[in-house]
Design a protein around this motif. Structure first.
Motif, PDB file in Angstrom:
ATOM      1  N   UNK A  13      39.185  32.957  37.763  1.00 52.94           N
ATOM      2  CA  UNK A  13      39.505  34.108  38.605  1.00 52.94           C
ATOM      3  C   UNK A  13      40.195  33.717  39.909  1.00 52.94           C
ATOM      4  N   UNK A  14      39.716  32.691  40.583  1.00 59.49           N
ATOM      5  CA  UNK A  14      40.343  32.298  41.848  1.00 59.49           C
ATOM      6  C   UNK A  14      41.806  31.903  41.636  1.00 59.49           C
ATOM      7  N   UNK A  15      42.049  31.110  40.605  1.00 59.74           N
ATOM      8  CA  UNK A  15      43.415  30.694  40.298  1.00 59.74           C
ATOM      9  C   UNK A  15      44.268  31.899  39.898  1.00 59.74           C
ATOM     10  N   UNK A  16      43.685  32.835  39.147  1.00 60.54           N
ATOM     11  CA  UNK A  16      44.419  34.026  38.711  1.00 60.54           C
ATOM     12  C   UNK A  16      44.795  34.909  39.893  1.00 60.54           C
ATOM     13  N   UNK A  17      43.869  35.154  40.797  1.00 60.64           N
ATOM     14  CA  UNK A  17      44.169  35.980  41.968  1.00 60.64           C
ATOM     15  C   UNK A  17      45.255  35.313  42.803  1.00 60.64           C
ATOM     16  N   UNK A  18      45.146  34.010  42.985  1.00 59.41           N
ATOM     17  CA  UNK A  18      46.181  33.295  43.734  1.00 59.41           C
ATOM     18  C   UNK A  18      47.535  33.441  43.036  1.00 59.41           C
ATOM     19  N   UNK A  31      38.751  42.443  45.431  1.00 59.91           N
ATOM     20  CA  UNK A  31      38.778  41.036  45.054  1.00 59.91           C
ATOM     21  C   UNK A  31      37.662  40.713  44.071  1.00 59.91           C
ATOM     22  N   UNK A  32      37.575  39.465  43.691  1.00 67.10           N
ATOM     23  CA  UNK A  32      36.660  38.950  42.694  1.00 67.10           C
ATOM     24  C   UNK A  32      35.249  39.540  42.840  1.00 67.10           C
ATOM     25  N   UNK A  33      34.829  40.269  41.828  1.00 67.56           N
ATOM     26  CA  UNK A  33      33.526  40.933  41.823  1.00 67.56           C
ATOM     27  C   UNK A  33      32.796  40.581  40.534  1.00 67.56           C
ATOM     28  N   UNK A  70      48.237  49.349  38.471  1.00 62.37           N
ATOM     29  CA  UNK A  70      47.089  48.469  38.610  1.00 62.37           C
ATOM     30  C   UNK A  70      47.100  47.328  37.623  1.00 62.37           C
ATOM     31  N   UNK A  71      46.555  46.196  38.040  1.00 64.59           N
ATOM     32  CA  UNK A  71      46.363  45.029  37.182  1.00 64.59           C
ATOM     33  C   UNK A  71      44.919  44.591  37.353  1.00 64.59           C
ATOM     34  N   UNK A  72      44.139  44.723  36.285  1.00 58.32           N
ATOM     35  CA  UNK A  72      42.748  44.270  36.287  1.00 58.32           C
ATOM     36  C   UNK A  72      42.705  42.880  35.684  1.00 58.32           C
ATOM     37  N   UNK A  73      42.130  41.946  36.413  1.00 50.05           N
ATOM     38  CA  UNK A  73      41.946  40.590  35.910  1.00 50.05           C
ATOM     39  C   UNK A  73      40.491  40.428  35.500  1.00 50.05           C
ATOM     40  N   UNK A  74      40.257  39.953  34.280  1.00 47.23           N
ATOM     41  CA  UNK A  74      38.918  39.741  33.741  1.00 47.23           C
ATOM     42  C   UNK A  74      38.714  38.259  33.456  1.00 47.23           C
ATOM     43  N   UNK A  75      37.628  37.696  33.973  1.00 44.80           N
ATOM     44  CA  UNK A  75      37.207  36.337  33.648  1.00 44.80           C
ATOM     45  C   UNK A  75      35.827  36.451  33.007  1.00 44.80           C
ATOM     46  N   UNK A  76      35.797  36.445  31.680  1.00 40.46           N
ATOM     47  CA  UNK A  76      34.530  36.589  30.955  1.00 40.46           C
ATOM     48  C   UNK A  76      33.697  35.320  31.117  1.00 40.46           C
ATOM     49  N   UNK A  77      32.359  35.468  31.115  1.00 42.68           N
ATOM     50  CA  UNK A  77      31.498  34.282  31.204  1.00 42.68           C
ATOM     51  C   UNK A  77      31.745  33.362  30.017  1.00 42.68           C
TER      52      UNK A  77
END
Length: 163
Positions: A13-18, A31-33, A70-77
């Motif tokens: 997620x951090x890399x994706x948001x950047x 931001x990352x939630x 909108x762009x939703x970024x998902x980082x699944x566990x």
């Protein structure tokens, strides 16, 4: 009907948001939630309905393009490290961002600087006709998700004959 948002699975997620903010110029709305699997809240029940029992949780960030998509970024566990492109599979395989052709080179440099990849040279749709300047290029984010740059609107690009 108009486009509202797209959801993209990412590996970090951090890399994706950047990447999506610094390389592509999107703006952070939320931001990352962290979202956990639970049934007590409406959002928890909705996530179980979408992802199914046992999804274990994910991180999500909400971004927006300059024109409000909108762009939703998902980082699944539980996830793969990278998206493997398979053109034989059905489903959405890319999204497209529009920017002036004069900005392609600098945008491509930012994509590479922040871990993305260029998949092809910049192409013109009508190289035989100087009055038609529409250009495009395919790229990928650091996780293998494909996207495209267009220099002209979708309608302008396809509202004329091409070979």
């Amino acid at each position: 009907m108009k486009m509202n948002h797209v959801g993209i699975m990412v590996g970090d997620m951090d890399k994706a948001v950047e990447f999506y903010t610094k390389a592509l110029g999107l703006r952070i709305v939320m931001n990352n939630t962290k979202v956990i699997e639970e049934r007590e809240s409406a959002i928890g029940r909705m996530c179980i309905a979408v992802f199914g029992e046992g999804f274990k949780g994910f991180n999500i960030a909400h971004l927006v393009t300059s024109d409000g998509i909108g762009v939703e970024l998902f980082e699944m566990k539980e996830r793969d490290e990278r998206h493997e492109v398979d053109f034989s599979r059905l489903g959405i395989f890319h999204f497209c961002l529009q920017l002036p052709k004069e900005q392609f080179e600098s945008a491509i440099k930012r994509v590479e600087e922040f871990g993305g990849k260029v998949r092809m040279d910049i192409h013109r749709y009508h190289p035989e006709d100087d009055s038609k300047q529409a250009q495009m290029v395919y790229l990928e984010d650091p996780f293998g998700n494909l996207f495209e740059f267009y220099s002209h609107s979708y309608e302008d690009t396809y509202a004329s004959d091409y070979e």
